[in-house]
Design a protein around this motif. Structure first.
Motif, PDB file in Angstrom:
ATOM      1  N   UNK A  26       0.819  -1.203   0.000  1.00 49.75           N
ATOM      2  CA  UNK A  26       0.000   0.000   0.000  1.00 49.75           C
ATOM      3  C   UNK A  26       0.859   1.262   0.000  1.00 49.75           C
ATOM      4  N   UNK A  27       1.925   1.231   0.798  1.00 48.90           N
ATOM      5  CA  UNK A  27       2.806   2.383   0.864  1.00 48.90           C
ATOM      6  C   UNK A  27       3.536   2.592  -0.455  1.00 48.90           C
ATOM      7  N   UNK A  28       3.973   1.500  -1.058  1.00 51.94           N
ATOM      8  CA  UNK A  28       4.687   1.606  -2.334  1.00 51.94           C
ATOM      9  C   UNK A  28       3.755   2.091  -3.439  1.00 51.94           C
ATOM     10  N   UNK A  29       2.497   1.651  -3.414  1.00 51.63           N
ATOM     11  CA  UNK A  29       1.531   2.140  -4.400  1.00 51.63           C
ATOM     12  C   UNK A  29       1.325   3.641  -4.254  1.00 51.63           C
ATOM     13  N   UNK A  30       1.355   4.128  -3.015  1.00 50.12           N
ATOM     14  CA  UNK A  30       1.212   5.561  -2.777  1.00 50.12           C
ATOM     15  C   UNK A  30       2.390   6.330  -3.357  1.00 50.12           C
ATOM     16  N   UNK A  31       3.590   5.760  -3.225  1.00 50.24           N
ATOM     17  CA  UNK A  31       4.801   6.450  -3.671  1.00 50.24           C
ATOM     18  C   UNK A  31       5.080   6.249  -5.161  1.00 50.24           C
ATOM     19  N   UNK A  32       4.405   5.267  -5.764  1.00 57.91           N
ATOM     20  CA  UNK A  32       4.653   4.956  -7.159  1.00 57.91           C
ATOM     21  C   UNK A  32       4.302   6.156  -8.051  1.00 57.91           C
ATOM     22  N   UNK A  33       5.157   6.412  -9.007  1.00 58.44           N
ATOM     23  CA  UNK A  33       4.899   7.494  -9.949  1.00 58.44           C
ATOM     24  C   UNK A  33       5.348   8.860  -9.463  1.00 58.44           C
ATOM     25  N   UNK A  34       5.945   8.915  -8.276  1.00 58.03           N
ATOM     26  CA  UNK A  34       6.404  10.208  -7.761  1.00 58.03           C
ATOM     27  C   UNK A  34       7.770  10.604  -8.291  1.00 58.03           C
ATOM     28  N   UNK A  35       8.503   9.633  -8.825  1.00 52.78           N
ATOM     29  CA  UNK A  35       9.854   9.920  -9.289  1.00 52.78           C
ATOM     30  C   UNK A  35      10.916   9.705  -8.232  1.00 52.78           C
ATOM     31  N   UNK A  36      10.489   9.391  -7.000  1.00 54.14           N
ATOM     32  CA  UNK A  36      11.473   9.117  -5.957  1.00 54.14           C
ATOM     33  C   UNK A  36      12.149   7.769  -6.209  1.00 54.14           C
ATOM     34  N   UNK A 106      12.922   9.809  20.226  1.00 54.57           N
ATOM     35  CA  UNK A 106      13.989   9.031  19.581  1.00 54.57           C
ATOM     36  C   UNK A 106      14.592   9.783  18.404  1.00 54.57           C
ATOM     37  N   UNK A 107      13.920  10.839  17.942  1.00 58.14           N
ATOM     38  CA  UNK A 107      14.480  11.660  16.880  1.00 58.14           C
ATOM     39  C   UNK A 107      13.647  11.776  15.625  1.00 58.14           C
ATOM     40  N   UNK A 108      12.460  11.151  15.602  1.00 57.37           N
ATOM     41  CA  UNK A 108      11.611  11.240  14.410  1.00 57.37           C
ATOM     42  C   UNK A 108      11.074  12.657  14.237  1.00 57.37           C
ATOM     43  N   UNK A 109      10.792  13.017  12.984  1.00 49.23           N
ATOM     44  CA  UNK A 109      10.254  14.349  12.705  1.00 49.23           C
ATOM     45  C   UNK A 109       8.736  14.340  12.564  1.00 49.23           C
ATOM     46  N   UNK A 110       8.146  13.138  12.387  1.00 49.29           N
ATOM     47  CA  UNK A 110       6.705  13.110  12.123  1.00 49.29           C
ATOM     48  C   UNK A 110       6.173  11.698  12.304  1.00 49.29           C
ATOM     49  N   UNK A 111       4.835  11.600  12.290  1.00 52.49           N
ATOM     50  CA  UNK A 111       4.126  10.326  12.422  1.00 52.49           C
ATOM     51  C   UNK A 111       3.043  10.248  11.364  1.00 52.49           C
ATOM     52  N   UNK A 112       2.893   9.099  10.742  1.00 55.93           N
ATOM     53  CA  UNK A 112       1.765   8.815   9.859  1.00 55.93           C
ATOM     54  C   UNK A 112       1.070   7.584  10.426  1.00 55.93           C
ATOM     55  N   UNK A 113      -0.225   7.704  10.695  1.00 54.69           N
ATOM     56  CA  UNK A 113      -0.972   6.611  11.311  1.00 54.69           C
ATOM     57  C   UNK A 113      -1.673   5.786  10.238  1.00 54.69           C
ATOM     58  N   UNK A 119      -2.769  11.060   0.050  1.00 59.21           N
ATOM     59  CA  UNK A 119      -2.454  12.485  -0.080  1.00 59.21           C
ATOM     60  C   UNK A 119      -1.696  12.994   1.143  1.00 59.21           C
ATOM     61  N   UNK A 120      -2.056  12.471   2.332  1.00 57.07           N
ATOM     62  CA  UNK A 120      -1.358  12.888   3.547  1.00 57.07           C
ATOM     63  C   UNK A 120       0.080  12.388   3.540  1.00 57.07           C
ATOM     64  N   UNK A 121       0.280  11.138   3.121  1.00 53.09           N
ATOM     65  CA  UNK A 121       1.635  10.591   3.035  1.00 53.09           C
ATOM     66  C   UNK A 121       2.492  11.465   2.134  1.00 53.09           C
ATOM     67  N   UNK A 122       1.989  11.756   0.941  1.00 53.79           N
ATOM     68  CA  UNK A 122       2.762  12.546  -0.009  1.00 53.79           C
ATOM     69  C   UNK A 122       3.045  13.939   0.536  1.00 53.79           C
ATOM     70  N   UNK A 123       2.068  14.539   1.180  1.00 57.08           N
ATOM     71  CA  UNK A 123       2.263  15.888   1.714  1.00 57.08           C
ATOM     72  C   UNK A 123       3.351  15.899   2.785  1.00 57.08           C
ATOM     73  N   UNK A 124       3.313  14.930   3.687  1.00 57.37           N
ATOM     74  CA  UNK A 124       4.305  14.892   4.764  1.00 57.37           C
ATOM     75  C   UNK A 124       5.701  14.595   4.214  1.00 57.37           C
ATOM     76  N   UNK A 125       5.793  13.672   3.278  1.00 60.02           N
ATOM     77  CA  UNK A 125       7.087  13.356   2.667  1.00 60.02           C
ATOM     78  C   UNK A 125       7.654  14.594   1.975  1.00 60.02           C
ATOM     79  N   UNK A 126       6.843  15.249   1.183  1.00 59.34           N
ATOM     80  CA  UNK A 126       7.317  16.427   0.443  1.00 59.34           C
ATOM     81  C   UNK A 126       7.737  17.556   1.380  1.00 59.34           C
TER      82      UNK A 126
END
Length: 275
Positions: A26-36, A106-113, A119-126
Protein backbone atom coordinates in the motif's frame (compact mmCIF):
# COMPACT_ATOMS: atom_id res chain seq x y z
CA UNK A 1 22.80 22.52 -31.97
CA UNK A 2 24.05 22.22 -28.43
CA UNK A 3 25.85 19.07 -27.37
CA UNK A 4 25.38 19.98 -23.72
CA UNK A 5 22.22 19.65 -21.71
CA UNK A 6 21.74 20.35 -18.02
CA UNK A 7 21.69 17.30 -15.74
CA UNK A 8 18.35 16.00 -14.56
CA UNK A 9 17.36 17.16 -11.07
CA UNK A 10 18.50 14.74 -8.40
CA UNK A 11 15.68 12.41 -7.37
CA UNK A 12 15.12 12.06 -3.66
CA UNK A 13 16.03 8.64 -2.28
CA UNK A 14 13.58 7.18 0.24
CA UNK A 15 14.14 4.19 2.52
CA UNK A 16 10.97 2.29 3.43
CA UNK A 17 11.27 -0.12 6.38
CA UNK A 18 8.30 -2.41 7.05
CA UNK A 19 7.96 -6.18 7.60
CA UNK A 20 4.25 -6.35 6.71
CA UNK A 21 4.12 -7.18 3.00
CA UNK A 22 0.49 -6.10 2.52
CA UNK A 23 1.00 -2.74 4.22
CA UNK A 24 4.28 -2.29 2.38
CA UNK A 25 2.47 -2.73 -0.93
CA UNK A 26 0.00 0.00 0.00
CA UNK A 27 2.81 2.38 0.86
CA UNK A 28 4.69 1.61 -2.33
CA UNK A 29 1.53 2.14 -4.40
CA UNK A 30 1.21 5.56 -2.78
CA UNK A 31 4.80 6.45 -3.67
CA UNK A 32 4.65 4.96 -7.16
CA UNK A 33 4.90 7.49 -9.95
CA UNK A 34 6.40 10.21 -7.76
CA UNK A 35 9.85 9.92 -9.29
CA UNK A 36 11.47 9.12 -5.96
CA UNK A 37 14.06 6.37 -5.75
CA UNK A 38 12.85 3.72 -3.30
CA UNK A 39 14.93 1.28 -1.27
CA UNK A 40 13.23 -1.36 0.87
CA UNK A 41 14.20 -3.06 4.12
CA UNK A 42 12.20 -5.64 6.03
CA UNK A 43 13.64 -5.30 9.54
CA UNK A 44 15.04 -2.52 11.69
CA UNK A 45 18.73 -3.43 11.56
CA UNK A 46 18.65 -4.04 7.82
CA UNK A 47 17.12 -0.57 7.48
CA UNK A 48 19.85 0.97 9.63
CA UNK A 49 22.61 -0.73 7.63
CA UNK A 50 21.13 0.39 4.32
CA UNK A 51 20.80 3.94 5.56
CA UNK A 52 24.48 4.03 6.52
CA UNK A 53 25.57 2.53 3.20
CA UNK A 54 23.32 4.36 0.72
CA UNK A 55 22.64 8.05 0.35
CA UNK A 56 19.16 8.44 1.79
CA UNK A 57 17.07 11.60 1.93
CA UNK A 58 14.22 10.35 4.12
CA UNK A 59 13.22 7.20 6.02
CA UNK A 60 9.67 5.87 6.38
CA UNK A 61 9.89 3.51 9.32
CA UNK A 62 7.36 1.13 10.84
CA UNK A 63 7.38 0.84 14.64
CA UNK A 64 6.64 -2.87 15.09
CA UNK A 65 9.32 -4.82 13.29
CA UNK A 66 9.70 -8.12 15.12
CA UNK A 67 12.82 -8.56 17.25
CA UNK A 68 14.10 -4.97 17.02
CA UNK A 69 11.53 -2.19 16.86
CA UNK A 70 11.60 0.99 14.82
CA UNK A 71 12.43 3.12 17.87
CA UNK A 72 15.78 1.33 18.24
CA UNK A 73 16.57 1.86 14.55
CA UNK A 74 15.71 5.54 14.85
CA UNK A 75 17.95 5.96 17.90
CA UNK A 76 20.85 4.39 15.99
CA UNK A 77 20.25 6.59 12.96
CA UNK A 78 20.28 9.70 15.12
CA UNK A 79 23.38 8.59 17.04
CA UNK A 80 25.39 7.93 13.85
CA UNK A 81 26.92 11.14 12.36
CA UNK A 82 26.54 9.66 8.87
CA UNK A 83 22.74 9.40 9.22
CA UNK A 84 21.84 11.84 12.01
CA UNK A 85 20.41 14.45 9.63
CA UNK A 86 18.14 12.08 7.68
CA UNK A 87 14.49 12.86 8.56
CA UNK A 88 12.64 9.83 9.94
CA UNK A 89 8.86 9.53 9.67
CA UNK A 90 7.21 6.72 11.62
CA UNK A 91 4.39 4.89 9.84
CA UNK A 92 2.42 2.90 12.41
CA UNK A 93 -0.98 1.43 13.19
CA UNK A 94 -0.86 2.78 16.75
CA UNK A 95 -2.12 6.28 17.43
CA UNK A 96 -1.31 6.28 21.16
CA UNK A 97 0.18 9.45 22.60
CA UNK A 98 2.83 7.45 24.49
CA UNK A 99 4.09 5.83 21.28
CA UNK A 100 4.13 9.12 19.40
CA UNK A 101 6.12 10.77 22.17
CA UNK A 102 8.57 7.84 22.26
CA UNK A 103 9.15 8.18 18.54
CA UNK A 104 9.62 11.95 18.66
CA UNK A 105 12.06 11.63 21.56
CA UNK A 106 13.99 9.03 19.58
CA UNK A 107 14.48 11.66 16.88
CA UNK A 108 11.61 11.24 14.41
CA UNK A 109 10.25 14.35 12.70
CA UNK A 110 6.70 13.11 12.12
CA UNK A 111 4.13 10.33 12.42
CA UNK A 112 1.76 8.81 9.86
CA UNK A 113 -0.97 6.61 11.31
CA UNK A 114 -2.24 3.53 9.45
CA UNK A 115 -4.59 3.28 7.67
CA UNK A 116 -3.25 6.38 5.95
CA UNK A 117 -4.54 8.65 3.24
CA UNK A 118 -2.18 8.70 0.21
CA UNK A 119 -2.45 12.48 -0.08
CA UNK A 120 -1.36 12.89 3.55
CA UNK A 121 1.63 10.59 3.03
CA UNK A 122 2.76 12.55 -0.01
CA UNK A 123 2.26 15.89 1.71
CA UNK A 124 4.30 14.89 4.76
CA UNK A 125 7.09 13.36 2.67
CA UNK A 126 7.32 16.43 0.44
CA UNK A 127 7.30 18.82 3.41
CA UNK A 128 10.10 17.04 5.24
CA UNK A 129 12.19 16.60 2.10
CA UNK A 130 11.89 20.34 1.46
CA UNK A 131 12.78 21.18 5.08
CA UNK A 132 15.81 18.86 4.98
CA UNK A 133 16.98 20.37 1.69
CA UNK A 134 16.64 23.85 3.16
CA UNK A 135 18.73 22.86 6.18
CA UNK A 136 21.41 21.33 3.96
CA UNK A 137 21.57 24.47 1.83
CA UNK A 138 22.11 26.64 4.93
CA UNK A 139 24.73 24.43 6.55
CA UNK A 140 26.50 22.82 3.57
CA UNK A 141 30.28 22.63 4.22
CA UNK A 142 32.93 22.98 1.57
CA UNK A 143 33.16 19.95 -0.76
CA UNK A 144 35.20 17.11 0.67
CA UNK A 145 36.59 13.93 -0.73
CA UNK A 146 34.86 10.63 -0.07
CA UNK A 147 35.68 9.02 3.28
CA UNK A 148 38.44 6.41 3.27
CA UNK A 149 37.35 2.78 3.35
CA UNK A 150 38.01 2.40 7.08
CA UNK A 151 36.15 5.54 8.17
CA UNK A 152 32.89 5.32 10.18
CA UNK A 153 30.78 6.44 7.22
CA UNK A 154 32.16 3.68 5.03
CA UNK A 155 32.33 0.94 7.64
CA UNK A 156 29.83 -1.88 7.45
CA UNK A 157 29.47 -2.00 11.22
CA UNK A 158 30.73 -5.52 11.82
CA UNK A 159 34.19 -4.97 13.29
CA UNK A 160 34.98 -3.79 16.84
CA UNK A 161 35.14 -0.01 17.02
CA UNK A 162 33.10 0.30 13.84
CA UNK A 163 30.58 2.98 12.96
CA UNK A 164 27.84 0.62 14.12
CA UNK A 165 29.55 0.15 17.50
CA UNK A 166 29.93 3.89 17.98
CA UNK A 167 26.28 4.45 17.09
CA UNK A 168 25.22 1.78 19.60
CA UNK A 169 27.29 3.37 22.34
CA UNK A 170 26.14 6.92 21.60
CA UNK A 171 22.48 5.89 21.42
CA UNK A 172 22.81 4.08 24.75
CA UNK A 173 24.60 7.06 26.30
CA UNK A 174 21.76 9.36 25.27
CA UNK A 175 19.20 7.09 26.90
CA UNK A 176 21.27 6.90 30.09
CA UNK A 177 21.93 10.64 30.35
CA UNK A 178 18.31 11.53 29.55
CA UNK A 179 17.24 10.36 33.04
CA UNK A 180 20.01 9.34 35.42
CA UNK A 181 17.47 8.71 38.17
CA UNK A 182 15.84 5.86 36.24
CA UNK A 183 18.48 4.15 34.13
CA UNK A 184 17.16 1.03 32.43
CA UNK A 185 18.53 -2.42 33.32
CA UNK A 186 21.26 -3.52 30.91
CA UNK A 187 18.97 -5.95 29.06
CA UNK A 188 16.32 -3.28 28.45
CA UNK A 189 18.91 -0.65 27.56
CA UNK A 190 20.44 -2.96 24.96
CA UNK A 191 17.03 -3.77 23.50
CA UNK A 192 16.20 -0.06 23.17
CA UNK A 193 19.21 0.42 20.87
CA UNK A 194 18.65 -2.76 18.89
CA UNK A 195 21.27 -5.10 20.33
CA UNK A 196 21.86 -7.53 23.20
CA UNK A 197 23.58 -7.24 26.60
CA UNK A 198 26.81 -8.96 25.61
CA UNK A 199 27.44 -6.77 22.60
CA UNK A 200 26.57 -3.51 24.36
CA UNK A 201 28.88 -4.44 27.23
CA UNK A 202 31.69 -5.22 24.78
CA UNK A 203 31.19 -1.95 22.91
CA UNK A 204 31.39 0.13 26.10
CA UNK A 205 34.50 -1.70 27.26
CA UNK A 206 36.27 -1.33 23.91
CA UNK A 207 35.32 2.30 23.23
CA UNK A 208 35.31 3.80 26.75
CA UNK A 209 37.37 1.28 28.72
CA UNK A 210 34.44 1.16 31.14
CA UNK A 211 31.60 -1.24 31.76
CA UNK A 212 28.09 0.13 31.29
CA UNK A 213 27.70 0.12 35.09
CA UNK A 214 30.92 2.14 35.50
CA UNK A 215 29.79 4.63 32.86
CA UNK A 216 26.44 5.11 34.61
CA UNK A 217 28.08 5.50 38.01
CA UNK A 218 30.56 8.10 36.76
CA UNK A 219 27.85 10.01 34.91
CA UNK A 220 25.75 10.12 38.07
CA UNK A 221 28.65 11.34 40.19
CA UNK A 222 29.69 14.06 37.74
CA UNK A 223 26.10 15.28 37.46
CA UNK A 224 25.86 15.26 41.25
CA UNK A 225 29.05 17.34 41.46
CA UNK A 226 27.57 19.86 39.01
CA UNK A 227 24.36 20.11 41.04
CA UNK A 228 26.31 20.57 44.29
CA UNK A 229 28.24 23.49 42.78
CA UNK A 230 25.49 25.09 40.69
CA UNK A 231 22.24 24.51 42.57
CA UNK A 232 20.73 24.99 46.01
CA UNK A 233 19.31 21.46 46.10
CA UNK A 234 19.81 19.56 49.34
CA UNK A 235 22.23 16.64 49.23
CA UNK A 236 19.38 14.16 49.74
CA UNK A 237 17.57 15.66 46.76
CA UNK A 238 20.67 15.47 44.59
CA UNK A 239 21.21 11.83 45.55
CA UNK A 240 17.68 10.97 44.43
CA UNK A 241 17.90 13.11 41.28
CA UNK A 242 20.92 11.20 39.98
CA UNK A 243 19.65 7.75 40.91
CA UNK A 244 21.22 6.77 44.23
CA UNK A 245 19.04 4.71 46.53
CA UNK A 246 20.00 6.75 49.62
CA UNK A 247 21.98 9.79 50.65
CA UNK A 248 24.37 7.53 52.57
CA UNK A 249 25.18 5.43 49.51
CA UNK A 250 25.62 8.60 47.49
CA UNK A 251 27.98 10.13 50.06
CA UNK A 252 30.11 6.99 50.18
CA UNK A 253 30.39 6.73 46.39
CA UNK A 254 31.09 10.46 46.04
CA UNK A 255 33.86 10.38 48.64
CA UNK A 256 35.49 7.32 47.04
CA UNK A 257 35.43 8.90 43.56
CA UNK A 258 36.29 12.55 44.31
CA UNK A 259 38.20 12.04 47.58
CA UNK A 260 35.95 14.50 49.39
CA UNK A 261 32.45 14.49 50.82
CA UNK A 262 29.52 16.14 49.04
CA UNK A 263 29.38 18.80 51.78
CA UNK A 264 33.08 19.56 51.44
CA UNK A 265 32.74 19.78 47.67
CA UNK A 266 29.90 22.30 47.97
CA UNK A 267 31.75 24.32 50.60
CA UNK A 268 34.90 24.46 48.47
CA UNK A 269 32.80 25.72 45.58
CA UNK A 270 31.28 28.45 47.74
CA UNK A 271 34.71 29.53 48.94
CA UNK A 272 36.11 29.66 45.39
CA UNK A 273 33.20 31.73 44.13
CA UNK A 274 33.62 34.14 47.05
CA UNK A 275 37.27 34.87 46.37
Amino acid sequence: MSYWSPPEPRRAHLLVVDDNVDELKLLLETLRGTGYRITLAFDAMEGYRRATTLQMDLVLLDVRLGGTDGFAACRLLKADPATADIPVIFVTSSASLEERLTGLRAGAVDYIVKPFDPAEVMARVEIHLALAESRRARTAPAPQSAPPPDSPAANDGGAPGSGMDRALMQAAERLILADLSRVLPLRDLAARVGTHEKRLSRVFKELTNRTVFEFVREARLHEAQRLLLESAMRIEEIAAAVGFSSAANFATAFREYFDCTPSACRQAGVERSGT
